[in-house]
Design an enzyme around this catalytic site. Structure first.
Site, PDB file in Angstrom:
ATOM      1  N   ASP A  64       0.862  -1.174   0.000  1.00 14.68           N
ATOM      2  CA  ASP A  64       0.000   0.000   0.000  1.00 14.68           C
ATOM      3  C   ASP A  64       0.905   1.233   0.000  1.00 14.68           C
ATOM      4  O   ASP A  64       1.682   1.430   0.933  1.00 14.68           O
ATOM      5  CB  ASP A  64      -0.878  -0.037   1.253  1.00 14.68           C
ATOM      6  CG  ASP A  64      -1.767   1.181   1.345  1.00 14.68           C
ATOM      7  OD1 ASP A  64      -2.354   1.548   0.322  1.00 14.68           O
ATOM      8  OD2 ASP A  64      -1.857   1.780   2.424  1.00 14.68           O
ATOM      9  N   THR A  97      -3.211   5.140  -3.880  1.00 12.16           N
ATOM     10  CA  THR A  97      -2.094   5.853  -3.246  1.00 12.16           C
ATOM     11  C   THR A  97      -0.795   5.634  -4.007  1.00 12.16           C
ATOM     12  O   THR A  97       0.022   6.540  -4.111  1.00 12.16           O
ATOM     13  CB  THR A  97      -1.893   5.384  -1.801  1.00 12.16           C
ATOM     14  OG1 THR A  97      -1.935   3.967  -1.778  1.00 12.16           O
ATOM     15  CG2 THR A  97      -2.954   5.932  -0.907  1.00 12.16           C
ATOM     16  N   THR A  98      -0.615   4.426  -4.557  1.00 10.71           N
ATOM     17  CA  THR A  98       0.636   4.149  -5.270  1.00 10.71           C
ATOM     18  C   THR A  98       0.659   4.877  -6.601  1.00 10.71           C
ATOM     19  O   THR A  98       1.647   5.524  -6.953  1.00 10.71           O
ATOM     20  CB  THR A  98       0.772   2.630  -5.514  1.00 10.71           C
ATOM     21  OG1 THR A  98       0.335   1.954  -4.356  1.00 10.71           O
ATOM     22  CG2 THR A  98       2.205   2.264  -5.785  1.00 10.71           C
ATOM     23  N   ASP A 396      -8.973  -0.285   1.973  1.00 15.72           N
ATOM     24  CA  ASP A 396      -9.065   0.203   0.597  1.00 15.72           C
ATOM     25  C   ASP A 396     -10.363  -0.267  -0.055  1.00 15.72           C
ATOM     26  O   ASP A 396     -11.055   0.497  -0.714  1.00 15.72           O
ATOM     27  CB  ASP A 396      -7.870  -0.305  -0.234  1.00 15.72           C
ATOM     28  CG  ASP A 396      -6.610   0.505   0.058  1.00 15.72           C
ATOM     29  OD1 ASP A 396      -6.642   1.270   1.035  1.00 15.72           O
ATOM     30  OD2 ASP A 396      -5.609   0.368  -0.660  1.00 15.72           O
TER      31      ASP A 396
END
Length: 551
Positions: A64, A97-98, A396
């Site tokens: 994550d 997020t990545t 998530d």
């Protein structure tokens, strides 16, 4: 700086370091790229895990983006703002997020060539702003498909494409059903307003042991508590539940209290008054004939004795958040004073109260609730580290489910939407006059980093596949073609059923471009230590000043 006489004039303190101009911009770009490279291998279904040691010696295993960057300590101020954007993305929409970090790094990277050619940063920024507006416009108008919330298989497809890139991808059916039922449980609709509070009312309880397949959403609440007295009932059908946030013991004086006693009978009388007070409280409770009393404070031995005689089970010292969840699940009201207890405050929505021993701890289950508005997600798994990762992945998935409920529009995943928008931007750039069109085109180029990274993580020939994917998108009607993250081949995302909520995508673009704009704008970094203060105490050493980072 030289004076007219030729002697140098020192403006800044001697031990202050100052970098400015072109060098700073190149450094910022390098820092951004370095952070993006850290998480680059974490995109897509073939994502690798990172193992991080925190200062306490604990380990975190995750892919994550936010969790990785949170654990890394960086020195460079530009890199710090990159770590911030992953956090913003996580708080705002919970997923992506990545990709936001990788995309921001790439958009910064393409600015480098223009800075080399002495193009002014404001020109680059103008082009980026224009590109962002057009991207969001294309996203909303051309490439999004509306979704009906009753279409359960489609909802599960969306959550599946979020979960597929994570560690729990192997148990994706289980994870999807958990996320969907938890979000449906806690969503409240009144007067056209939808409220979904995952953080407060969908609690994740991690219990090591068992298999991941044993995880489930409870139709009610689970607490890490046991009854206060061993003789109390541990299994009750259709319990009447009373929730309190006052203590069932005699109140002691907060400051020192002195009592003068003349006769020894007075002392007995004092003790008697204490007992009567507790008896009064207990009789207030017993009058409602509850089966279970939960309080946030303590319960004295005497109160336990009275309640035990009335066949009432007691849980004490619950967390406030837990008490609120129990209240929402079984439709009870939390009461602050026992003499205000009414029949309407009793929760009768729960079907069963039971205490089970899992591992070597006792857990309270209040389940089989009628239309509960709060729930507990029980996670089982082999070890604590795995459970932590599963919890992060589930968060998530929960956010994705929540986003769809609040804004039911989808775009196709697998890098296809990036390629489609990239094509549209290239076409649009032909209409833009002057120098601005080059940075504008560069944004289109930068978007290709997402499908390219998916390919790299599969370990296939990047250049050949990217070229054929570009050719595919050049023909209209193929907007949903992207990369199959498992095999690294081109595929139509509609057939593969890879979807993403539009909220996540638009937030990724906004955050990535805004960050790139912010960092291109910086042309001066002043850092250094301050001198001693007037009182002889050394002042705190200044970090690289934040002012220089903001415009």
């Amino acid at each position: 700086m030289m004076s007219q006489s030729g002697a140098p004039i020192l403006v800044l303190n001697a031990n202050t370091k100052r970098k400015f101009g072109h060098k700073v911009q190149l450094e910022n770009i390098a820092a951004g790229k370095a952070i993006a490279d850290v998480v680059r291998t974490c995109i897509g279904p073939r994502a690798m895990l990172k193992m991080l040691m925190d200062p306490m010696g604990g380990i975190v295993m995750t892919n994550d983006g936010n969790a990785i960057l949170r654990e890394i300590t960086v020195q460079h101020p530009a890199a710090k703002s990159f770590i911030e954007i992953a956090r913003t993305q996580d708080e705002e929409v919970g997923d992506g997020t990545t990709s936001v970090v990788v995309l921001a790094g790439e958009i910064l990277g393409v600015a480098e060539q223009f800075l080399e050619q002495k193009l002014h940063p404001t020109v680059i920024i103008r082009a980026y702003r224009q590109a962002l507006e057009d991207m969001l416009d294309f996203l909303d108008r051309e490439y999004s498909t509306p979704l009906s919330l009753d279409d359960e298989p489609k909802l599960i497809e969306v959550i599946k494409s979020c979960v597929g890139t994570k560690f729990i991808g192997r148990w994706s059916d289980l994870a999807c059903s958990i996320a969907l039922s938890a979000v449906k449980t806690v969503s409240i609709r009144d007067e056209g307003r939808t409220e979904i509070d995952i953080k407060r009312y969908a609690k994740v309880e991690k219990v090591p042991g068992g298999a991941i397949e044993d995880s489930q959403v409870l139709n009610g609440i689970m607490l890490n508590k046991d009854v206060t007295h061993p003789k109390m009932r541990r299994f009750i059908k259709n319990p009447r539940i009373v929730l309190l946030d006052c203590s069932l013991e005699f109140k002691k004086g907060e400051s020192q209290t002195e009592v003068e006693i003349v006769k020894e009978t007075d002392f007995t009388r004092l003790l008697q008054i204490e007992e009567e007070y507790i008896q009064q409280i207990c009789s207030d409770i017993i009058a409602l004939k509850p089966d279970l009393v939960c309080t946030e404070k303590g319960v004295s031995d005497l109160a336990q004795h009275f309640l035990l005689k009335a066949n009432i089970s007691v849980l004490r010292r619950l967390r406030k958040s837990d008490n609120n969840r129990v209240a929402r699940a079984c439709n009870a009201t939390i009461v602050t004073r026992t003499d205000e207890l009414r029949e309407s405050h009793v929760g009768t929505g729960a079907g069963q109260f039971e205490i089970k021993k899992i591992g070597d701890e006792y857990f309270t289950f209040i389940t089989e609730c009628v239309n509960p508005k709060a729930c507990t997600i029980l996670l089982r798994g082999p070890s604590k580290d795995i459970l932590n990762e599963v919890e992060r992945n589930l968060q998530d998935a929960l956010h994705v489910a929540k986003n769809i409920m609040l804004n039911p529009k989808l775009v196709s995943g697998g890098g296809s939407i990036e390629m489609a928008i990239s094509q549209s931007l290239v076409k649009k750039s032909a209409e833009i006059a002057g120098v601005t069109q080059w940075p504008y085109k560069a944004v289109a180029q930068a978007l290709e980093v997402i499908p390219r990274t998916l390919l790299q993580n599969c370990g296939v020939s990047t250049i050949r596949t990217m070229t054929s994917l570009r050719a595919k998108h050049a023909v209209s009607g193929n907007a949903s073609w992207g990369i199959n993250g498992e095999t690294g081949e081109m595929a139509d995302m509609k057939d593969l059923k890879v979807w993403e909520p539009i909220v996540v995508k638009s937030q990724v673009y906004k955050t990535a471009i805004e960050t790139a704009i912010l960092l291109v704008r910086i042309d001066d970094i002043v850092s250094g230590t301050k001198k001693r203060g007037d009182d002889g105490q050394p002042k705190a050493s200044a970090q690289p000043t934040e002012e220089s980072m903001k415009e």
